[in-house]
Scaffold this motif. Structure first.
Motif, short mmCIF file in Angstrom:
data_model
loop_
_atom_site.label_atom_id
_atom_site.label_comp_id
_atom_site.label_asym_id
_atom_site.label_seq_id
_atom_site.Cartn_x
_atom_site.Cartn_y
_atom_site.Cartn_z
N VAL A 104 2.92 -12.30 11.82
CA VAL A 104 2.59 -10.75 11.48
C VAL A 104 2.46 -10.03 12.91
CG1 VAL A 104 1.15 -9.27 10.37
CG2 VAL A 104 1.60 -11.82 9.47
N PRO A 105 3.22 -8.64 12.96
CA PRO A 105 2.80 -8.07 13.85
C PRO A 105 1.49 -7.65 14.11
CG PRO A 105 4.56 -6.98 12.80
CD PRO A 105 3.96 -7.84 11.93
N SER A 106 0.99 -7.76 15.39
CA SER A 106 -0.39 -7.24 15.69
C SER A 106 -0.93 -6.19 15.21
CB SER A 106 -0.90 -7.49 17.26
OG SER A 106 -0.17 -6.48 17.78
N THR A 107 -0.07 -5.11 15.07
CA THR A 107 -0.47 -3.84 14.58
C THR A 107 -0.51 -3.69 12.85
OG1 THR A 107 1.96 -3.18 14.89
CG2 THR A 107 0.33 -2.75 16.70
N GLU A 108 0.09 -4.78 12.34
CA GLU A 108 0.29 -4.65 10.86
C GLU A 108 -0.98 -5.03 10.09
OE1 GLU A 108 3.89 -6.23 9.05
OE2 GLU A 108 2.72 -6.85 7.32
N ARG A 109 -1.56 -3.73 9.14
CA ARG A 109 -2.49 -4.06 8.32
C ARG A 109 -2.08 -4.12 6.95
NH1 ARG A 109 -4.19 -5.16 12.37
NH2 ARG A 109 -5.30 -4.26 13.86
N ALA A 110 -3.01 -4.82 6.23
CA ALA A 110 -2.71 -4.80 4.90
C ALA A 110 -2.76 -3.58 4.34
CB ALA A 110 -3.46 -5.69 4.23
N GLU A 111 -1.91 -3.26 3.36
CA GLU A 111 -1.72 -2.01 2.59
C GLU A 111 -1.39 -2.23 1.06
OE1 GLU A 111 1.26 0.97 3.33
OE2 GLU A 111 1.02 0.63 5.55
N PRO A 112 -2.02 -1.43 0.29
CA PRO A 112 -2.05 -1.75 -1.37
C PRO A 112 -0.41 -1.86 -1.71
CG PRO A 112 -3.45 0.20 -0.85
CD PRO A 112 -2.66 -0.29 0.51
N ILE A 113 -0.33 -2.27 -2.81
CA ILE A 113 1.19 -2.55 -3.02
C ILE A 113 1.40 -1.60 -4.26
CG2 ILE A 113 2.90 -4.20 -4.19
CD1 ILE A 113 1.59 -6.41 -2.32
N GLN A 114 2.40 -0.83 -4.19
CA GLN A 114 2.65 0.03 -5.17
C GLN A 114 3.62 -0.50 -6.24
OE1 GLN A 114 1.30 3.12 -4.62
NE2 GLN A 114 1.56 3.74 -6.61
N ILE A 115 3.57 -0.71 -7.43
CA ILE A 115 4.34 -1.25 -8.60
C ILE A 115 4.38 -0.14 -9.62
CG2 ILE A 115 4.93 -2.98 -10.03
CD1 ILE A 115 3.34 -5.06 -8.29
N GLY A 116 5.65 0.31 -9.66
CA GLY A 116 5.30 1.45 -10.68
C GLY A 116 4.63 2.58 -10.19
N ARG A 117 3.66 2.84 -11.12
CA ARG A 117 2.69 3.95 -10.72
C ARG A 117 1.55 3.45 -10.44
NH1 ARG A 117 2.71 8.17 -15.06
NH2 ARG A 117 3.88 6.64 -16.37
N GLN A 118 1.45 1.89 -10.38
CA GLN A 118 0.36 1.10 -10.10
C GLN A 118 -0.05 0.74 -8.97
OE1 GLN A 118 -0.05 -2.15 -12.63
NE2 GLN A 118 -1.82 -2.60 -12.22
N THR A 119 -1.17 0.65 -8.34
CA THR A 119 -1.48 0.35 -6.87
C THR A 119 -2.33 -0.83 -7.02
OG1 THR A 119 -1.50 2.68 -6.27
CG2 THR A 119 -2.20 1.14 -4.72
N ILE A 120 -1.87 -1.92 -6.55
CA ILE A 120 -2.75 -3.11 -6.61
C ILE A 120 -2.71 -3.83 -5.13
CG2 ILE A 120 -2.83 -3.49 -8.94
CD1 ILE A 120 -0.14 -5.15 -8.92
N GLY A 121 -3.59 -4.79 -5.21
CA GLY A 121 -3.41 -5.88 -4.16
C GLY A 121 -4.36 -5.95 -3.26
N VAL A 122 -4.91 -4.84 -2.79
CA VAL A 122 -6.11 -4.94 -1.40
C VAL A 122 -7.27 -4.27 -1.89
CG1 VAL A 122 -6.33 -3.83 0.76
CG2 VAL A 122 -4.02 -4.73 -0.09
N ARG A 123 -8.11 -4.93 -1.33
CA ARG A 123 -9.67 -4.55 -1.57
C ARG A 123 -9.89 -3.24 -0.68
NH1 ARG A 123 -12.29 -9.47 -3.46
NH2 ARG A 123 -11.36 -10.98 -2.54
N GLY A 124 -10.67 -2.32 -1.24
CA GLY A 124 -10.95 -1.13 -0.31
C GLY A 124 -10.26 -0.01 -0.80
N PRO A 125 -10.24 1.03 -0.17
CA PRO A 125 -9.73 2.37 -0.79
C PRO A 125 -8.24 2.12 -1.15
CG PRO A 125 -10.82 2.91 1.23
CD PRO A 125 -10.67 1.31 1.12
N ALA A 126 -7.73 2.53 -2.28
CA ALA A 126 -6.23 2.23 -2.58
C ALA A 126 -5.40 3.67 -1.92
CB ALA A 126 -6.13 2.72 -4.11
#
Ligand code: AMP
Length: 483
Positions: free
Chosen positions: A378-400
């Motif tokens: 994982v690149p050191s600069t990469e941060r987890a981002e929410p995943i967009q599936i259709g119009r739904q955003t899921i996958g990561v705690r914290g602000p969507a």
């Protein structure tokens, strides 16, 4: 126990032997004698358990034992409904194989191909019809199909049929069938909708529950490569080359992702095709047959498209993206390690998917070993981002991420509305809550170490409600752990 102990007629046993099967699977041991009695059945079983032979063999036996009156016009006596074209084709292939020594014939009907050959087959006379609901109704409404003589009805993968929005079609078909018939309902999960359908359709059903295949995954080596979001495709190509993988089923969450990945692999001189709901039936059939024949190295599929794909001894399954519905992980890896064969399931996981991975580990009750391949960290600069599936955003705690809000719907795969699998509130974080479809993950048959168990609902008193096994029809369980 062997097949001869189950009470099946010799021509059927012969066909089973010719398929090379010696020992009935747990669901076959349970279902075959039950179906032979003529009663209704509610079975919790998914693809890979041998469920198709579980209903096909006794169905053939019952039909052959009661031939139609001499001179009577051949009528559809057994109807099998499935959610997808692939599953319909596979079920009918099974019926042909097991019924090859019987004077019964079958045909399959599904959309996406010409109607006329299907109508012609009906005109010639069909004993057993396998169909997807939409095409079945089209042909019936055009006056080419009489379902009034149906003696046996099978709803296969009923949960998927409901997920795919077929409930109204199913109800319309049920209204065309005689009320006196044998009904068999197979489903991998038991949502309230399935229970309602079962209550409406089944009369004093016998119940069978079979372990979710690979719930313990003893024959599947599972491994996670922890990697960066943008490094997955190169990592996949590297794994395929380095290990000289030749028959790899790769899963993506979305159709366009499947297309892009197949294109990328082809550019890397790795032969790949994508199958999903937007592909024509011809393209899907071609991809599948080349893959089965071993001339196509990689088949990239979405969960729905892969549903029901049956490839014996598939050596490698890759989760290029983890499914957002943890149960789909079990379905996916169930494609490999079949019938005692060793299989390998590799997941390429990036930080965005950490919560999906946790949900999966909870469901399968084990943590998956994580590896990092040099050059694909994982690149050191990469941060987890929410995943967009259709119009739904899921996958990561914290602000969507913005833009994913408002009336989020369950993810869609092609024409297929999906539910979110009952993700627990703790895992939704601040992501928008799906407006509908969530929380219907439903009670799912619990994994059972012995493989299968059966129970007859107690008919009287007892003080235990319906008397049905709690795990099968009891209170909803979500995401593999108590909510
Ligand atoms: P199904 O769950 O019906 O999709 O079947 C899964 C796979 O198991 C298919 O490849 C079947 O051909 C295979 N199969 C079915 N019954 C048996 C059996 N008794 N022994 C070994 N393999 C079987």
């Amino acid at each position: 126990m062997n097949f001869a102990d189950l009470g099946l007629a010799e021509p059927i046993l012969r066909a089973v032997r010719e398929q090379g099967y010696e020992t009935p699977t747990p669901i076959q041991q349970q279902a075959i004698p039950m179906v032979l009695t003529g009663g209704d059945l509610l079975a919790g079983a998914q693809t890979g358990t041998g469920k198709t032979a579980g209903f096909t063999l006794p169905m053939l036996h019952r039909l052959m034992g009661k031939p139609p009156a001499a001179g009577a016009r051949r009528a559809v006596r057994a109807l099998v409904m499935t959610p997808t074209r692939e599953l319909a084709a596979q079920v009918e292939e099974n019926i042909r194989a097991y019924g090859r020594h019987l004077p019964l014939n079958s045909t399959v009907m599904f959309g996406g191909v010409g109607m006329q050959p299907q109508i012609n087959a009906l005109r010639r006379g069909v004993d057993i019809l396998v169909a997807t609901p939409g095409r079945l109704l089209d042909i019936q409404q055009q006056g080419h199909l009489d379902l009034s003589k149906v003696e046996i009805l099978v709803l296969d993968e009923a949960d998927r049929m409901l997920d795919m929005g077929f409930i109204h079609d199913i109800k319309k078909v049920l209204a065309l069938l005689p009320s006196s018939k044998q009904s068999l309902l197979f489903s991998a999960t038991f949502s309230d909708d399935i229970k309602a359908l079962a209550d409406r359709l089944l009369k004093s059903p016998q119940l069978i529950e079979v372990a979710r295949r690979n719930a313990t995954a003893d024959t599947v080596a599972q491994k996670v490569y922890w990697t960066g979001r943008e490094r997955k495709k190169d990592l996949l190509a590297e794994l395929i080359r380095r290990h000289d993988w030749h028959q790899v089923l790769v899963f993506t969450r979305m159709k366009h992702g499947a297309n892009r990945l197949a294109e990328f692999l082809n550019k890397q001189d790795i032969s790949a095709m994508a199958i999903h709901g937007n592909k024509s039936q011809g393209a899907r059939t071609k991809a599948l047959s080349e893959f089965k024949a071993g001339t196509l190295q990689v088949l990239v599929a979405t969960d729905i498209a892969a549903r029901g794909i049956d490839i014996d001894e598939l050596p490698h399954v890759v989760n290029y993206e983890l499914p957002n519905v943890p149960e789909d992980y079990v379905h996916r890896i169930g494609r490999t390690g079949r019938a005692g064969c060793e299989g390998e399931a590799v997941s390429l996981v990036c930080p965005d998917e950490e919560l999906f991975l946790k949900d999966i580990e909870k469901l399968i009750k084990r943590s998956l070993p994580r590896e990092v391949m040099a050059g694909f960290e994982v690149p050191s600069t990469e941060r987890a981002e929410p995943i967009q599936i259709g119009r739904q955003t899921i996958g990561v705690r914290g602000p969507a991420r913005s833009g994913g809000g408002g009336g989020a719907r369950p993810p869609r795969d092609g024409h297929t509305p999906r539910r979110d699998g009952g993700r627990s509130p703790a895992h939704r974080g601040n992501s928008p809550k799906p407006a509908q479809g969530s929380g219907q993950g439903g009670a799912r048959p619990q994994a059972n170490a012995e493989g299968a168990r059966a129970a007859r609902p107690s008919s009287g008193g007892g003080g235990s409600g319906s008397g049905r096994p709690a795990a099968l029809l009891g209170g909803p369980r979500r995401g593999g752990h108590k909510a």
